[in-house]
Design an enzyme around this catalytic site. Structure first.
Site, short mmCIF file in Angstrom:
data_model
loop_
_atom_site.label_atom_id
_atom_site.label_comp_id
_atom_site.label_asym_id
_atom_site.label_seq_id
_atom_site.Cartn_x
_atom_site.Cartn_y
_atom_site.Cartn_z
N HIS A 260 0.87 -1.20 0.00
CA HIS A 260 0.00 0.00 0.00
C HIS A 260 0.89 1.24 0.00
CE1 HIS A 260 -3.84 2.14 1.40
NE2 HIS A 260 -2.94 3.08 1.16
N HIS B 25 1.56 5.36 -1.81
CA HIS B 25 1.19 6.51 -2.64
C HIS B 25 2.45 7.09 -3.28
CE1 HIS B 25 -2.93 6.71 -1.04
NE2 HIS B 25 -2.36 6.21 0.04
N LYS C 133 -9.44 -0.34 -5.67
CA LYS C 133 -9.42 0.30 -4.35
C LYS C 133 -10.75 0.98 -4.10
CE LYS C 133 -7.76 2.16 -0.54
NZ LYS C 133 -6.66 3.09 -0.37
N HIS D 263 -10.42 1.16 1.86
CA HIS D 263 -10.22 2.18 2.89
C HIS D 263 -11.43 2.08 3.81
CE1 HIS D 263 -8.69 6.13 4.46
NE2 HIS D 263 -9.89 6.05 5.01
N HIS E 274 -4.56 -0.53 5.92
CA HIS E 274 -4.09 0.28 7.07
C HIS E 274 -5.02 0.19 8.27
CE1 HIS E 274 -6.85 2.99 5.09
NE2 HIS E 274 -5.98 3.39 4.19
N ASP F 243 1.47 2.81 3.46
CA ASP F 243 0.61 3.98 3.25
C ASP F 243 1.45 5.27 3.24
OD1 ASP F 243 -1.75 5.25 2.63
OD2 ASP F 243 -2.44 5.38 4.70
#
Ligand code: DOR
Ligand code: ZN
Length: 352
Positions: free
Chosen positions: A13, A15, A99, A136, A174, A247
């Site tokens: 995970h 970004h 996602k 999420h 997360h 994350d």
């Protein structure tokens, strides 16, 4: 133990952003991890296979010379996602999931799903084709306390989805609470979770230590000390349902140190070292390899990486900032000392 060698890890995970930001942060991840699931919350979102393949290409082109790193793509689920997109994603062999961002839950989630009922046909096709749903897990009702949003999501959305689509493979991303760890442990086969370094190392007091601390703000927000301990217990147990997902979410300094600061903690500069610190504190360094390098690959149906990474118990000081295009980025532990460092990472072609 003063050195630790494990199989090369993956980040399930991450970004990476795009453009100058991508160029600034990608080398940190590629220096540690062989592969990463790259989150699709760009503006506009990465919502089609074609967009994901183009984004993947931009990531590969941004890699420093001689560095081996494989971006694993996922698509941003919207109310309008066509079930045929699942077929295109699967056929690409480069897109590994979709996602689910509940609309309004976090950074760049406004194009997300407004009602889980709207994506039933897409979820059904994902279950049929074995495409993974990454979640999420927070409700967005403003009346729900921000610290309760994950717990409410489990009962209101996740349990019904997991029951309605018994073949759907789900990663609860997360996780932050004892309740979430417990849910994952007891769930039917095909349900797993990622855990970040910040949720293993900090509780919500870290948001307010000596004043408000915007660089410790992420979503889902840090939780209580008993929650943190439950996450540590989960990873220390060696249960293969739990695996590494940083994350790591970079934001320019001025957008975090602001009257309305962005959510996201940048940890890619020291990710595996932060996890080593957490596992050592839990007396579970022997479980780091499973968590970082094996459980995620098994869940995603991908081979283990070859080669190793070696960490040594040798301190180093995290810089106060890193460059972030024309901006600055404040990393987790900025200006502080880290107890573990990477001695060898095996990330270049030359080393193989
Ligand atoms: O803190 C966060 N930052 N949580 C998310 O879910 C998104 C991320 C980001 O993209 O900045
Ligand atoms: Zn994220």
């Amino acid at each position: 133990m003063s050195t630790l060698t494990i199989r090369r890890p993956d980040d399930w995970h991450l970004h990476l952003r795009d453009g100058a930001a991508l160029h600034a942060v990608l080398p940190f991840t590629a220096a540690q991890f062989a592969r990463a699931i790259v989150m699709p919350n760009l503006k506009p979102p990465v919502a089609t296979t074609a967009q994901a393949l183009a984004y993947r290409q931009r990531i590969l082109e941004a890699l420093p010379g001689g560095v081996r790193f494989e971006p694993l793509m996922t698509l941003y689920l919207t109310d309008r996602t066509d079930p045929a997109e699942v077929d295109r994603a699967k056929a690409s062999r480069l897109v590994h999931g979709f996602k689910l961002y509940p609309a309004g839950a976090t950074t760049h989630s406004d194009a997300g799903v407004t009602d889980i009922g709207k994506v039933g046909a897409v979820l059904a096709r994902m279950a049929e084709l074995g495409v993974i749903l990454q979640v999420h897990g927070e409700v967005t009702d403003p009346a729900v306390d921000v610290f309760d949003r994950e717990a409410r999501f489990i009962g209101e959305v996740l349990v019904p989805v997991v029951e309605k689509f018994p073949q759907l493979r789900v990663v609860f991303e997360h996780i932050t609470t004892r309740l979430a760890a417990e849910f994952v442990r007891r769930a039917r086969p095909g349900v797993a979770a990622t855990i970040t370094p910040q949720h293993l190392l900090m509780n919500r007091n870290a948001l307010f230590t000596g004043g408000i601390r915007p660089h410790h703000y992420c979503l889902p927000v840090l939780k209580t000390e008993p929650d943190r301990c439950a996450l540590l217990e989960a990873v220390a147990s060696g249960n293969p349902r739990f695996f590494l997902g940083t994350d790591s979410a970079p934001h320019a300094r001025h957008t975090k140190e602001a009257a309305c600061g962005c959510a996201g903690i940048f940890s890619a500069h020291a990710a595996i070292e932060l996890y080593a610190e957490a596992f050592e504190a839990a007396g579970a360094l022997g479980k780091l390899q499973g968590f970082a390098s094996e459980h995620g690959a098994t869940f995603y149906g991908l081979p283990y990486n070859e080669g190793t990474i070696t960490l040594t118990k040798e301190s180093w000081d995290v810089p106060a900032t890193y460059r972030f295009g024309s901006e600055e980025l404040v990393p987790l532990r900025a200006g502080e000392r880290m107890p573990w460092r990477i001695a060898q990472s095996g990330n270049t072609n030359e080393r193989r």
